[in-house]
Design a protein around this motif. Structure first.
Motif, PDB file in Angstrom:
ATOM      1  N   VAL A 140       0.905  -1.168  -0.025  1.00 17.36           N
ATOM      2  CA  VAL A 140      -0.055  -0.151  -0.023  1.00 17.36           C
ATOM      3  C   VAL A 140       1.040   1.161  -0.129  1.00 17.36           C
ATOM      4  CG1 VAL A 140      -1.907   1.169   1.347  1.00 17.36           C
ATOM      5  CG2 VAL A 140      -1.581  -1.219   1.121  1.00 17.36           C
ATOM      6  N   ALA A 141       0.744   2.388  -0.915  1.00 16.90           N
ATOM      7  CA  ALA A 141       1.445   3.371  -0.879  1.00 16.90           C
ATOM      8  C   ALA A 141       1.359   4.093   0.389  1.00 16.90           C
ATOM      9  CB  ALA A 141       0.825   4.369  -2.097  1.00 16.90           C
ATOM     10  N   VAL A 142       2.343   4.944   0.858  1.00 18.33           N
ATOM     11  CA  VAL A 142       2.620   5.498   2.134  1.00 18.33           C
ATOM     12  C   VAL A 142       1.580   6.569   2.154  1.00 18.33           C
ATOM     13  CG1 VAL A 142       4.157   6.930   3.447  1.00 18.33           C
ATOM     14  CG2 VAL A 142       5.070   4.955   2.018  1.00 18.33           C
ATOM     15  N   ASP A 143       1.338   7.339   0.937  1.00 16.20           N
ATOM     16  CA  ASP A 143       0.123   8.391   1.171  1.00 16.20           C
ATOM     17  C   ASP A 143      -1.145   7.973   0.944  1.00 16.20           C
ATOM     18  OD1 ASP A 143       0.609   7.689  -1.558  1.00 16.20           O
ATOM     19  OD2 ASP A 143       0.731   9.605  -2.247  1.00 16.20           O
ATOM     20  N   THR A 144      -1.666   6.717   0.888  1.00 14.44           N
ATOM     21  CA  THR A 144      -2.793   6.146   0.587  1.00 14.44           C
ATOM     22  C   THR A 144      -3.793   6.601   2.060  1.00 14.44           C
ATOM     23  OG1 THR A 144      -2.135   4.428  -0.678  1.00 14.44           O
ATOM     24  CG2 THR A 144      -4.348   4.471   0.273  1.00 14.44           C
ATOM     25  N   PRO A 145      -4.916   7.314   1.839  1.00 16.27           N
ATOM     26  CA  PRO A 145      -5.628   7.497   2.846  1.00 16.27           C
ATOM     27  C   PRO A 145      -6.373   6.213   3.467  1.00 16.27           C
ATOM     28  CG  PRO A 145      -6.667   8.539   0.872  1.00 16.27           C
ATOM     29  CD  PRO A 145      -5.650   7.848   0.475  1.00 16.27           C
ATOM     30  N   THR A 146      -6.287   6.094   4.851  1.00 24.78           N
ATOM     31  CA  THR A 146      -6.920   4.992   5.674  1.00 24.78           C
ATOM     32  C   THR A 146      -7.890   5.339   6.551  1.00 24.78           C
ATOM     33  OG1 THR A 146      -5.051   5.133   7.136  1.00 24.78           O
ATOM     34  CG2 THR A 146      -4.842   3.724   5.382  1.00 24.78           C
TER      35      THR A 146
END
Length: 161
Positions: A140-146
């Motif tokens: 998962v990309a580091v800047d993906t909102p969770t």
């Protein structure tokens, strides 16, 4: 059946006692057969009682010397009662056989249902394992909102948009 011979035939008390015992045992056997639909150990007791009853009847039905050339009223009654007892015993055996077959069919059905449920569970488990194995390999990309990103510092809860 073997009984002491008296002037007018057989000793009625011996005949009555024998038939009472036979009736009692047949009644118990029929009651056990009715109540044994799901009890495996109960079948062994029923089988044992049936064998005991058969042995009892065979011991009692050995031929004896007739007192006269024509059977007396007591002998005819005893023969009728014996025939009735044999018919009841056969009916009890048939009922026990039927109950045994029903119990076996129910056990087979329950086993099939269990095996089907187990197979379905194993398939679901395998599918979950496949999904989890695929999820482990994806990055998962580091800047993906969770979901954690929407929580405010200090525990204020969800943000309102």
């Amino acid at each position: 059946m073997r009984f002491s011979v008296v002037e007018t035939g057989y000793d009625r008390r011996q005949v009555d006692a024998c038939l009472d015992e036979l009736s009692l045992r047949l009644g118990r056997l029929a009651a056990r057969a009715e109540g044994a639909a799901g009890a495996g150990r109960e079948w062994d007791q029923i089988r044992s009682d049936a064998v005991h009853l058969c042995d009892f009847l065979h011991r009692r039905t050995a031929p004896v010397e007739p007192a006269a050339s024509h059977p007396s009223v007591a002998e005819r009654e005893a023969a009728e009662l014996l025939a009735q007892a044999r018919a009841e015993l056969e009916a009890a055996r048939e009922e026990a056989r039927r109950l045994r077959e029903e119990a076996y069919a129910e056990a087979v059905r329950a086993r099939r249902e269990f095996e089907a449920a187990l197979l379905a569970r194993r398939r679901r488990e395998s599918r979950v394992d496949e999904i989890l194995a695929g999820a482990r390999g994806e990055r998962v990309a580091v800047d993906t909102p969770t979901a954690a990103a929407s929580v405010r510092p200090g525990g204020a809860g969800r943000s309102s948009a």
